[in-house]
Motif scaffolding. Structure first.
Motif, PDB file in Angstrom:
ATOM      1  N   PHE A 129       2.654   1.665 -11.087  1.00 32.26           N
ATOM      2  CA  PHE A 129       1.524   1.573 -10.152  1.00 32.26           C
ATOM      3  C   PHE A 129       0.719   0.301 -10.412  1.00 32.26           C
ATOM      4  O   PHE A 129       0.388  -0.445  -9.480  1.00 32.26           O
ATOM      5  N   LEU A 189      -7.064   2.906  -5.475  1.00 29.15           N
ATOM      6  CA  LEU A 189      -6.180   2.684  -4.338  1.00 29.15           C
ATOM      7  C   LEU A 189      -6.967   2.648  -3.026  1.00 29.15           C
ATOM      8  O   LEU A 189      -6.696   1.815  -2.150  1.00 29.15           O
ATOM      9  N   THR A 190      -7.955   3.513  -2.900  1.00 27.56           N
ATOM     10  CA  THR A 190      -8.779   3.542  -1.685  1.00 27.56           C
ATOM     11  C   THR A 190      -9.528   2.227  -1.507  1.00 27.56           C
ATOM     12  O   THR A 190      -9.616   1.695  -0.392  1.00 27.56           O
ATOM     13  N   ARG A 238      -7.119  -0.343  -0.341  1.00 30.04           N
ATOM     14  CA  ARG A 238      -6.776  -0.065   1.067  1.00 30.04           C
ATOM     15  C   ARG A 238      -7.918  -0.480   2.002  1.00 30.04           C
ATOM     16  O   ARG A 238      -7.673  -1.007   3.090  1.00 30.04           O
ATOM     17  N   LEU A 293       0.830  -1.204   0.000  1.00 26.67           N
ATOM     18  CA  LEU A 293       0.000   0.000   0.000  1.00 26.67           C
ATOM     19  C   LEU A 293       0.864   1.254   0.000  1.00 26.67           C
ATOM     20  O   LEU A 293       0.575   2.221  -0.717  1.00 26.67           O
ATOM     21  N   ARG A 294       1.936   1.224   0.790  1.00 23.08           N
ATOM     22  CA  ARG A 294       2.840   2.369   0.830  1.00 23.08           C
ATOM     23  C   ARG A 294       3.483   2.599  -0.531  1.00 23.08           C
ATOM     24  O   ARG A 294       3.570   3.735  -1.002  1.00 23.08           O
ATOM     25  N   LEU A 324       1.610   6.450  -6.954  1.00 23.05           N
ATOM     26  CA  LEU A 324       0.472   7.224  -7.454  1.00 23.05           C
ATOM     27  C   LEU A 324       0.700   8.719  -7.255  1.00 23.05           C
ATOM     28  O   LEU A 324       0.330   9.528  -8.113  1.00 23.05           O
ATOM     29  N   ALA A 325       1.332   9.094  -6.154  1.00 22.90           N
ATOM     30  CA  ALA A 325       1.637  10.510  -5.913  1.00 22.90           C
ATOM     31  C   ALA A 325       2.596  11.030  -6.987  1.00 22.90           C
ATOM     32  O   ALA A 325       2.427  12.143  -7.509  1.00 22.90           O
ATOM     33  N   SER A 367       0.886   4.013  -2.951  1.00 23.66           N
ATOM     34  CA  SER A 367       0.589   5.413  -2.635  1.00 23.66           C
ATOM     35  C   SER A 367       1.688   6.334  -3.130  1.00 23.66           C
ATOM     36  O   SER A 367       1.421   7.386  -3.734  1.00 23.66           O
ATOM     37  N   THR A 377      -7.064   7.283  -7.631  1.00 30.85           N
ATOM     38  CA  THR A 377      -7.196   7.420  -6.178  1.00 30.85           C
ATOM     39  C   THR A 377      -8.286   6.506  -5.626  1.00 30.85           C
ATOM     40  O   THR A 377      -8.102   5.855  -4.591  1.00 30.85           O
TER      41      THR A 377
END
Length: 235
Positions: free
Chosen positions: A148, A196-197, A200, A119-120, A126-127, A123, A193
Motif C-alpha cells: 500500500f 487514502l480518502t 482521493r 487509487l483503485r 488497503l481492503a 483501495s 482509510t
C-alpha cells in the motif's frame, strides 16, 4: 542467470557487476547464503583474490554480509537499502524517521498527481490489508501494508523520491513486521482509510498529516528502542 567466465580486463568490476545482478534480480534471494568462494572462482574463471575483492566491495556497499565461519549472505538488494541498513543498523527509530520523511512527501505529492488506476490499486490493497488485520494474519498484513505504501509513494510520480523509497523497502518491510502485534484487537490497529480518502480528495495537506500521524504516534510511544522491541501499537 548463470555465471559466465569473466574477461581479463577489469576483472573485479566484472565480478562485482555479475554478483550485483544476481542479487538485485532476486536470483540470489535476500537473506540467503551465496555460493562458496571455490564455486564462484570456478564459475567465473578468476582467482580467489579477485572474488574476495569483489565480495569485500559488495560487503562494504551493504549488499553482502560476510559471517566468519558461516559464509556470505545477501543483506540487501541494492546500494541504497544497504546504506540504510549500515547507517541505521537495527535501530527501529532511525528506520521509522527515514520512512516518515519519504512517505509524508510521497502522500503530499500523490494527492495532486495520483491517477484513477493508482487509487483503485491502493483501495484494493488497503481492503486486503484490513482483512488481514481482522484475521490476525501477520504475514499478509506485512505484505499488503508495505505494498500500500509503495503504491502511495509511486503515485507521487517523482522518480527520485520513488527510487529512494524503493531503496528502503526492505527496511520498511522490517519495520512493519516488527511493529505489527497480532495480539492487539483488530479495531485498535491503525487504519489508513483517512490517508487514502485525503489522497482521493486531492488534499495534499491532509494527506501529509495522515501519512505522518501514525508514525509520529508510534515514535512518541516507543522511545529510543531497537528493532527487537515490540511497541504497544501496530504499524
Amino acid at each position: 542467470m548463470p555465471l559466465v567466465t569473466a574477461k581479463r580486463t577489469g576483472l573485479v568490476d566484472q565480478v562485482i557487476a555479475q554478483i550485483r545482478q544476481l542479487v538485485t534480480s532476486g536470483e540470489w534471494p535476500l537473506g540467503e547464503k551465496i555460493p562458496p568462494e571455490a564455486e564462484l572462482v570456478a564459475a567465473l574463471g578468476v582467482g580467489r583474490n579477485t572474488v574476495r575483492e569483489a565480495v569485500r566491495a559488495l560487503s562494504h556497499a551493504g549488499l553482502l554480509e560476510v559471517r566468519q565461519g558461516d559464509g556470505t549472505f545477501v543483506r540487501a538488494t541494492n546500494e541504497i537499502s544497504g546504506a540504510v541498513r549500515k547507517l541505521c543498523g537495527p535501530e527501529l527509530r532511525q528506520i521509522l524517521e527515514v520512512r516518515r520523511a519519504l512517505e509524508v512527501e510521497g502522500a503530499r505529492l500523490a494527492a495532486r498527481a495520483r491517477t484513477e488506476e493508482e487509487l483503485r490499486q491502493m483501495s484494493a490493497c488497503l481492503a486486503e490489508r484490513d482483512a488481514a488485520v481482522q484475521n490476525r494474519d501477520s504475514e499478509a498484513v506485512v505484505t499488503t501494508d508495505t505494498e500500500f505504501h509503495r503504491i502511495l509513494v509511486a503515485a507521487s510520480h517523482n522518480p527520485v523520491l520513488i527510487s529512494l523509497y524503493d531503496g528502503i523497502r526492505e527496511a520498511v518491510t522490517s519495520s512493519v513486521a516488527t511493529t505489527f502485534n497480532p495480539e492487539i484487537p483488530p479495531e485498535q490497529h491503525v487504519s489508513h482509510t483517512a490517508l487514502l480518502t485525503a489522497v482521493r480528495d486531492g488534499d495534499p495537506r491532509r494527506a501529509a498529516e495522515e501519512a505522518g500521524g501514525f508514525l509520529d504516534e508510534l515514535l512518541a510511544q516507543m522511545g529510543p528502542e531497537s528493532l527487537s522491541a515490540k511497541p504497544s501499537a501496530p504499524e
